[in-house]
Scaffold this motif. Structure first.
Motif, PDB file in Angstrom:
ATOM      1  N   LEU A   1       0.866  -1.182   0.000  1.00 33.79           N
ATOM      2  CA  LEU A   1       0.000   0.000   0.000  1.00 33.79           C
ATOM      3  C   LEU A   1       0.900   1.227   0.000  1.00 33.79           C
ATOM      4  N   TYR A   2       0.699   2.124  -0.961  1.00 34.26           N
ATOM      5  CA  TYR A   2       1.538   3.312  -1.016  1.00 34.26           C
ATOM      6  C   TYR A   2       0.642   4.505  -1.335  1.00 34.26           C
ATOM      7  N   ASP A   3       0.673   5.492  -0.465  1.00 37.10           N
ATOM      8  CA  ASP A   3      -0.165   6.672  -0.692  1.00 37.10           C
ATOM      9  C   ASP A   3      -1.644   6.309  -0.806  1.00 37.10           C
ATOM     10  N   GLY A   4      -2.034   5.247  -0.096  1.00 38.95           N
ATOM     11  CA  GLY A   4      -3.431   4.854  -0.105  1.00 38.95           C
ATOM     12  C   GLY A   4      -3.862   4.038  -1.300  1.00 38.95           C
ATOM     13  N   ARG A   5      -2.917   3.755  -2.191  1.00 38.23           N
ATOM     14  CA  ARG A   5      -3.285   2.944  -3.359  1.00 38.23           C
ATOM     15  C   ARG A   5      -2.353   1.724  -3.426  1.00 38.23           C
ATOM     16  N   LEU A   6      -2.864   0.647  -4.018  1.00 40.60           N
ATOM     17  CA  LEU A   6      -2.055  -0.554  -4.157  1.00 40.60           C
ATOM     18  C   LEU A   6      -0.937  -0.326  -5.150  1.00 40.60           C
ATOM     19  N   GLN A   7       0.188  -0.986  -4.919  1.00 44.69           N
ATOM     20  CA  GLN A   7       1.340  -0.847  -5.810  1.00 44.69           C
ATOM     21  C   GLN A   7       2.096  -2.168  -5.808  1.00 44.69           C
ATOM     22  N   LEU A   8       2.704  -2.480  -6.938  1.00 45.71           N
ATOM     23  CA  LEU A   8       3.498  -3.718  -7.024  1.00 45.71           C
ATOM     24  C   LEU A   8       4.975  -3.357  -7.066  1.00 45.71           C
ATOM     25  N   ASN A   9       5.727  -3.840  -6.079  1.00 39.31           N
ATOM     26  CA  ASN A   9       7.178  -3.642  -6.118  1.00 39.31           C
ATOM     27  C   ASN A   9       7.810  -4.869  -6.767  1.00 39.31           C
ATOM     28  N   ILE A  10       8.372  -4.662  -7.963  1.00 36.06           N
ATOM     29  CA  ILE A  10       8.954  -5.777  -8.704  1.00 36.06           C
ATOM     30  C   ILE A  10      10.129  -6.348  -7.891  1.00 36.06           C
ATOM     31  N   LEU A  11      10.208  -7.683  -7.870  1.00 35.95           N
ATOM     32  CA  LEU A  11      11.260  -8.327  -7.063  1.00 35.95           C
ATOM     33  C   LEU A  11      12.617  -8.205  -7.753  1.00 35.95           C
ATOM     34  N   GLN A  12      13.660  -8.227  -6.917  1.00 37.03           N
ATOM     35  CA  GLN A  12      15.003  -7.986  -7.442  1.00 37.03           C
ATOM     36  C   GLN A  12      15.459  -9.087  -8.397  1.00 37.03           C
ATOM     37  N   ASP A  13      15.190 -10.289  -8.002  1.00 34.09           N
ATOM     38  CA  ASP A  13      15.732 -11.414  -8.774  1.00 34.09           C
ATOM     39  C   ASP A  13      14.729 -11.978  -9.762  1.00 34.09           C
ATOM     40  N   SER A  14      13.767 -11.142 -10.172  1.00 34.63           N
ATOM     41  CA  SER A  14      12.711 -11.671 -11.035  1.00 34.63           C
ATOM     42  C   SER A  14      12.692 -10.935 -12.359  1.00 34.63           C
ATOM     43  N   ASP A  15      12.756 -11.695 -13.442  1.00 38.46           N
ATOM     44  CA  ASP A  15      12.641 -11.084 -14.766  1.00 38.46           C
ATOM     45  C   ASP A  15      11.171 -10.862 -15.122  1.00 38.46           C
ATOM     46  N   ILE A  16      10.910  -9.733 -15.802  1.00 37.93           N
ATOM     47  CA  ILE A  16       9.581  -9.561 -16.400  1.00 37.93           C
ATOM     48  C   ILE A  16       9.626 -10.298 -17.731  1.00 37.93           C
ATOM     49  N   ILE A  17       8.663 -11.199 -17.980  1.00 38.49           N
ATOM     50  CA  ILE A  17       8.715 -12.025 -19.183  1.00 38.49           C
ATOM     51  C   ILE A  17       7.565 -11.661 -20.117  1.00 38.49           C
ATOM     52  N   VAL A  18       7.909 -11.364 -21.377  1.00 41.15           N
ATOM     53  CA  VAL A  18       6.886 -11.040 -22.375  1.00 41.15           C
ATOM     54  C   VAL A  18       6.283 -12.341 -22.883  1.00 41.15           C
ATOM     55  N   LEU A  19       4.943 -12.425 -22.904  1.00 45.85           N
ATOM     56  CA  LEU A  19       4.254 -13.655 -23.305  1.00 45.85           C
ATOM     57  C   LEU A  19       3.775 -13.580 -24.750  1.00 45.85           C
ATOM     58  N   ASN A  20       3.762 -14.738 -25.418  1.00 40.74           N
ATOM     59  CA  ASN A  20       3.142 -14.836 -26.750  1.00 40.74           C
ATOM     60  C   ASN A  20       1.632 -15.007 -26.606  1.00 40.74           C
ATOM     61  N   ASN A  21       0.930 -14.811 -27.719  1.00 41.59           N
ATOM     62  CA  ASN A  21      -0.533 -14.953 -27.710  1.00 41.59           C
ATOM     63  C   ASN A  21      -0.994 -16.278 -27.135  1.00 41.59           C
ATOM     64  N   ASN A  22      -0.252 -17.327 -27.406  1.00 41.43           N
ATOM     65  CA  ASN A  22      -0.729 -18.638 -26.960  1.00 41.43           C
ATOM     66  C   ASN A  22      -0.277 -18.986 -25.540  1.00 41.43           C
ATOM     67  N   GLU A  23       0.338 -18.037 -24.878  1.00 42.09           N
ATOM     68  CA  GLU A  23       0.781 -18.297 -23.505  1.00 42.09           C
ATOM     69  C   GLU A  23      -0.149 -17.691 -22.449  1.00 42.09           C
ATOM     70  N   TYR A  24      -1.208 -17.081 -22.905  1.00 40.15           N
ATOM     71  CA  TYR A  24      -2.181 -16.527 -21.948  1.00 40.15           C
ATOM     72  C   TYR A  24      -3.544 -16.503 -22.647  1.00 40.15           C
ATOM     73  N   SER A  25      -4.583 -16.335 -21.868  1.00 45.57           N
ATOM     74  CA  SER A  25      -5.920 -16.210 -22.452  1.00 45.57           C
ATOM     75  C   SER A  25      -6.228 -14.732 -22.658  1.00 45.57           C
ATOM     76  N   TYR A  26      -6.628 -14.389 -23.896  1.00 42.09           N
ATOM     77  CA  TYR A  26      -6.946 -12.970 -24.132  1.00 42.09           C
ATOM     78  C   TYR A  26      -8.150 -12.537 -23.318  1.00 42.09           C
ATOM     79  N   GLU A  27      -8.894 -13.514 -22.783  1.00 46.62           N
ATOM     80  CA  GLU A  27     -10.060 -13.196 -21.966  1.00 46.62           C
ATOM     81  C   GLU A  27      -9.696 -12.354 -20.747  1.00 46.62           C
ATOM     82  N   ARG A  28      -8.468 -12.518 -20.302  1.00 46.11           N
ATOM     83  CA  ARG A  28      -8.004 -11.706 -19.179  1.00 46.11           C
ATOM     84  C   ARG A  28      -8.118 -10.217 -19.441  1.00 46.11           C
ATOM     85  N   PHE A  29      -8.114  -9.860 -20.728  1.00 47.32           N
ATOM     86  CA  PHE A  29      -8.023  -8.430 -21.053  1.00 47.32           C
ATOM     87  C   PHE A  29      -9.253  -7.879 -21.742  1.00 47.32           C
TER      88      PHE A  29
END
Lengths: 336, 336, 336, 336, 336, 336
Positions: free
Chosen positions: C88-116
């Motif tokens: 919680l930061y300034d009253g709003r939720l926030q995500l602090n990216i972890l140090q040892d974690s890569d952000i990974i770009v997904l292909n179309n077939n690696e997620y459901s477009y329904e999420r979006f």
């Protein structure tokens, strides 16, 4: 919102329009970066071409010494402090940036934004003197009194002298409202000679007051001219009615004259789709609408012409203007 | 302009809508001639077929005895005193003019024009009671107070109860303004349940006040409803703003609430070309415009339907209505 | 085109709207990059500020550890897998990216477009239950039967529950058509109390069916909502007519009721220039048009308001909306 | 609503257009009174000048013998039986009413209203033969089959041959729909030679079917051409879609061809404000719209020209035509 | 403004449309860079994908050898000299840039801008022959003479053959005016068979001359097609009137024919708001307007279709076209 | 078309405007019957109330002696010879018809229709003198020469002095064109003082010539003002261009000045939909349009006011004017 007078007096740095008095002298300027380009001459030397502006005009500047460094330092829109030598080049003034001088980007609190708010080319005192003479020429006692009460009202008159008449379309600069009001009144005066059956006193009173509501529509702040909440939700047509109606209540006026004058204010946009809730139904209201429309459009044409020619003196046609729906011939034949 | 109450009480002559209580009795009526035709039956006997009207309805009348004489005496539009027997014919009421009775044309001062001014089918007391209940349901102290001040103001409330909401288009009858205002408020109330994010108090206050300026737009006189000089030159949008703004000045109101409420009044026509100098820019202003537009149009449709079917119960389609730009199906399927 | 239910169930990653249950926990998210900015704090440390989104909301994220690397890896519009700690930061939720974690770009077939794909905030089951209750309230046997046949038709009802009511203008999300239909029906129900001369059964039937043709206008696919060939070349007005006309053919209906109901469907846009080949000519058609117009516009206003305030909670005015032709006051006074 | 064939055969009375075969003979006519004037010659003799009309033309008639009596007997709009001698006067046919012959006003049941319903100048058999030849020229098997099914469908084809294409605007006479359809198809055929990239078969199919829905829009009865309830509430655009869509369902057609053909029918008015719910989005739909618009307007111009010149052969300019928004030069230079 | 013929003859480099004669040969081309992308194959090898264009078409090119170097050298819009081998790839022509060959950017004076000015796909000689045949078919001596005088006038005819019919909207290429004029005349010729009451000679004369004023509206120069000062301030409607009126003065013509012909020229835009100072008031003027409008729009549709499919052969729908206010179905069913 | 001067001189009968010199004298008048009513006084005596008019005004007349006989003799629109005594009644002139004098209806050849053609209240000589002075004030040699050539051209100047500037809308009387032209020029002159950057010479030249084409648009004949074939098919915008262009050809003028002047003529209606094929694109063209629009509208307002008050001096509001789309306040407050 405005800086105190004392502070403004302190500014020593000349405005761009004053530079003709500084030819071949070194000056320090506070100016805004309008555009910039990093170029290379035939010998491979980099130089930085900048266009500076303040409320009085634009100025070409060249930096032959720290081109790349200064290029990375400044962005378009920055206000900067720059030192240079004023020279005449190709018949136009130019600032040659000094070798040992950094261009310094200023914060909002390091300069007065007033330097960059455009204002009427006619000094406000001249406008107000014309306006007072116009009032004196009114023969109807009550209308003259009404005008005097309004333009002697400290709050109203202070705001009136500062206000622009618009955000973008026309007279969009400090003093624009006053300039527009007196110009319309002068044309109405001329017109009342051509059409002697028209009520001159009423027509001129309406002309001077028609846009008075705009004093609550706009605010001048560091971002430039902004529209107020009242401007968005109520607007100058109704606000102008309110101002004049209340002043009339306080000093009294024949009922018929009151109705016709207020009618002129709310109908001056001429058509419902242009924002008047009632169309003009008296000859004076009709004339006022047409003349104020003419002055608005001409002011816009004149501004477009000056601005485009200032940037590019050889341009034959203006860009397409979405407000007027056409391009204009910039190079029309001037008065011989 | 209105007759004193005592005088009105004196009228003994029944209204057309009351005639169902007089079947097979002789009555004396004061009615207006809506149309007439001199006809001949198979035996060559002349008879005069008249349609009478007053503010409560229309009535078919037949004169078998003095057809030609009475035909030459009366003109369409005359107000007359007529004696006849009320009968049921073909399932509808009819007046058989008596043999020994002259139809007498009356002068303006021999009857009250109030007999012929249409009025809301809902009694004004019922409307005002609904309106007061609606005010009581407002939770915001200042808005409730504002409404009470306005509807308890003797001058405003007297005029409000009498005023029509229009000349021709909709609610063009005595009490029409009040009827329109409360109906719009009720729909807004319903709507605020469907859209809970809407400010109900503000919406209802705007609904009740949106057309208040119409109290100065119209006057009811012997010629019917006429538009006033203020109605032509200023109009109810600006007048409504003035009334509410002055009342707010006198009782005080949070600046934001004031601006949003006044915005609702001047924007309720919805589009510049329909006479609002500003378009709705808050959700409440937007809803108010759409609901009051809906009620205006439906009232017009309902009136057209009733009037055309009253004259010709078998008509399937209305005449072309220039205001709505179409014909309407009169014989649409009623609620089963 | 839709993923099988089983697959969707498998998703473990929480949606953004669920993160309030994960405060101070580490989570793995599948989210879309809405915007990003590489910044530097006073100590010269680079950090990456990202706005993520999924169909349930937006989320601010900060990467203090691999700012430059991750900045070069992701583009706006990418769907990514990211690990971080919810704070919680300034009253709003926030995500602090972890140090040892890569952000990974997904292909179309690696997620459901329904999420979006955005969907109605009201669960479709709730909407359909309301709709069935509304159908039960219809007294006319044939209209009720017609509605049951249509909403029990497997193909039609499956599509109806999925369909958006638009591409951009309003209710442009999964379930939007159903939400719009029931909301309009509810308002029509309320209205039929204020105007008792209106045919409630017919009005509600028209309200529930008016946009049914939209089930063939749009398709939801990985790119979002797209218009179909039928949507472009035939359109929902005519398709809706066809659907209802054929269903009526198969179950029978009084000729007059049939014509009036079909008339409501093809006239519900209200004016020729808004795409109805015939303007409303019955009171019910007229009301349906006005109410569905009101709901469309209000839904748009509400969406604009939510979306702009979500991004910038201090914004006073919306951007200019070309569809409605104005800016809206975002900070209007909420229900007290 | 139509008289049985046998009855029509019985009519012996010649039509106005047949009178050139009766010069200097006495005839008995059944004609409608278009206008009449009671005049006086220099000798003070009264005579009655009448213009008669039937569906084939207009005829000048003079009564020298019973002028006043016949003048009081007949009204404009009456259908009458009249006896007279056909003579040539000033190069035009004229009927001299016989001395001993009364002009007799007929009741509705004493004549066939068909005598007065205008019809296409091209015999319907000629039109239908052209249409069948046009169908034969279609190369696409399915489109040709579709056309054959529709024009061989007994109900559809009977109605098609009788139907007018309008109430007032253009082709407003029996057979007008068929005449308009084949003329548009012919022009489209010509056009497909100039633009070889256009799909001729599709274009012609659309041309022949575009107005088919009009068979349910109008009814011809004793009052002339009247619009039906379906015409008012549904209209030919949607009805045409329904007819063709159902016929396609029954015989099958490639999905794409079906969509493009139906698109042509619903988009043929070209703009939303002219009643098409979708604007043309294929080249064939675009051409169909423009050509059918051209034929509609030209037919109107031609009708105005003929009608005005028939009445007044010296007229130079037509009256102002509100539909086309202008006057037309009647005396333009004809093909040399 | 045009290069001398001799110079043009000198160009050896083939145009893109001629490359089908060079398959598997090496060629040197002068082409414009329409787009480019630097890509990487699976093996990590960089290659440069370029789209070239000249006035005859577009060409895909690939550089496998100097991808990065050439990428940095050329910009979109540059005219370059490139050497490569013409190959067939995936059914389309492609240029494989040679390994040892530099792509060279050319200055304005190193190539003829004529290479990049689009022109009619129909050779101008074919058009002019058609036009002369059309003139020969005119029977009216004076109209034929007028056409001969105009199209034999050296200055007029030279300009006519070069002129485009527009800047952007339609026939915006060299020879476009002539192509448009003869196409409109041909359709008018066809039409005069369908409507035999129309004055064919007058109609065709008007068709051939209606846009003649455009010869002074545009100029073709290195920047492409530009509008002239006369085009902006006077325009082709009035200029066309002037050209034809003066030619008539010099050769004489019946006053009525003159007026009707000139009327056709100034009214051919059909409506005041489309730039005609007078609307069509003769049948011939009316037809001319509608046919020339049809040809303008169809030419635009055809151009959009070709251009978008050339770039992306799989595209189903065109982009939204602001001029026509819609998207078009590119993949409509072609003539079978 | 005009009567020879000698004939006009012969007219002895005074015009209505001259009757104030004949009070209590008997006169013989030639006047047109504008309206009449047969009335009865309290004693049952019939009298005939007539309103006469000629081009100079209207006159109330009463016939106490032969009321019924004269009533049956004259029709509204007739031109009559009448003898009566001029008296003052209720402050207005009135003609008391003499007892022994018949009112005689005149044939077309028994009076000059010139008596009834309205003309400018300013004598044409005064207008032309103003115009010549205005020309003299032009400093640019070529523009002055052009004006002199045109206004000294016998044919042009004769027609110019006679021509009206319209059929109905404004300045629709003999001399109206000249009056309108000089008034517009005067206002433009005034304006060029307020906007000193405007080219005064060009502006005034355009003002004087802008409507010159109207000399071929109208003809004055016994039926009043009629539009000519040229007026309908070509119109004054293009005709004006032709007149001025040809005169420039004959005397020579700088190409730029020529184009800008001709541009002013064809653009002076300001918008395409008002009949200008090109919108104003120079400041002078813009001003000319706005000023000539203002003068046209004001002239219309003034005419409506005078005509309605002449008939009914107590009327507060004008009738609805379809051209201006509103009613006007007739009783506005006059110059004090």
């Amino acid at each position: 919102m405005k800086l105190p007078k004392e502070l403004i007096e302190k500014f020593k740095e000349p405005f761009i329009s004053e530079l003709e008095n500084y030819i071949n002298s070194e000056v320090e300027l506070i100016v805004k970066v309008k555009s910039k380009r990093l170029l290379e001459n035939k010998n491979g030397q980099k130089y930085l071409l900048i266009t500076f502006e303040d409320k009085t005009g634009i100025l070409r500047a060249i930096d032959w010494f720290n081109a790349e460094k200064n290029d990375s330092k400044i962005d378009v829109g920055n206000v900067v402090r720059a030192n240079g030598k004023v020279v005449l080049y190709d018949g136009r003034l130019q600032l040659n940036i000094l070798q040992d001088s950094d261009i310094i980007v200023l914060n909002n609190n390091e300069y007065s934004y007033e330097r960059f708010v455009a204002e009427s080319k006619i000094p406000i005192d001249v406008i107000m003197k014309d306006l007072n003479n116009m009032i004196k020429s009114i023969k109807n006692y009550h209308l003259k009194k009404l005008l005097e009460e309004i333009f002697n009202d400290k709050e109203l008159s202070e705001k009136f002298k500062e206000a622009p008449a618009g955000l973008k379309i026309h007279h969009n600069y400090r003093g624009g409202l006053a300039e527009h009001s007196i110009t319309v009144a002068k044309m109405c005066d001329n017109l009342s000679k051509v059409y002697p059956w028209i009520n001159r006193d009423l027509l001129i009173t309406g002309a001077l007051l028609h846009d008075i509501g705009k004093i609550y529509d706009y605010v001048i702040n560091p971002k430039g001219i902004e529209i107020t909440k009242s401007g968005e939700l109520i607007g100058h047509i109704v606000k102008g009615y309110e101002i004049v109606e209340k002043k009339i209540e306080s000093i009294g006026l024949n009922e018929e004259l009151k109705t016709e004058l207020l009618h002129m204010i709310i109908s001056h946009h001429g058509e419902l789709e242009w924002g008047s809730p009632i169309v003009p139904k008296t000859p004076e209201a009709f004339i006022l609408h047409m003349i104020e429309n003419l002055d608005s459009k001409l002011n816009r044409i004149q501004n477009i012409k000056e601005k485009e020619l200032e940037t590019n003196p050889d341009k034959e046609w203006s860009d397409f203007d979405p407000n007027l729906g056409r391009r204009f011939l910039l190079k029309h034949i001037e008065r011989g």
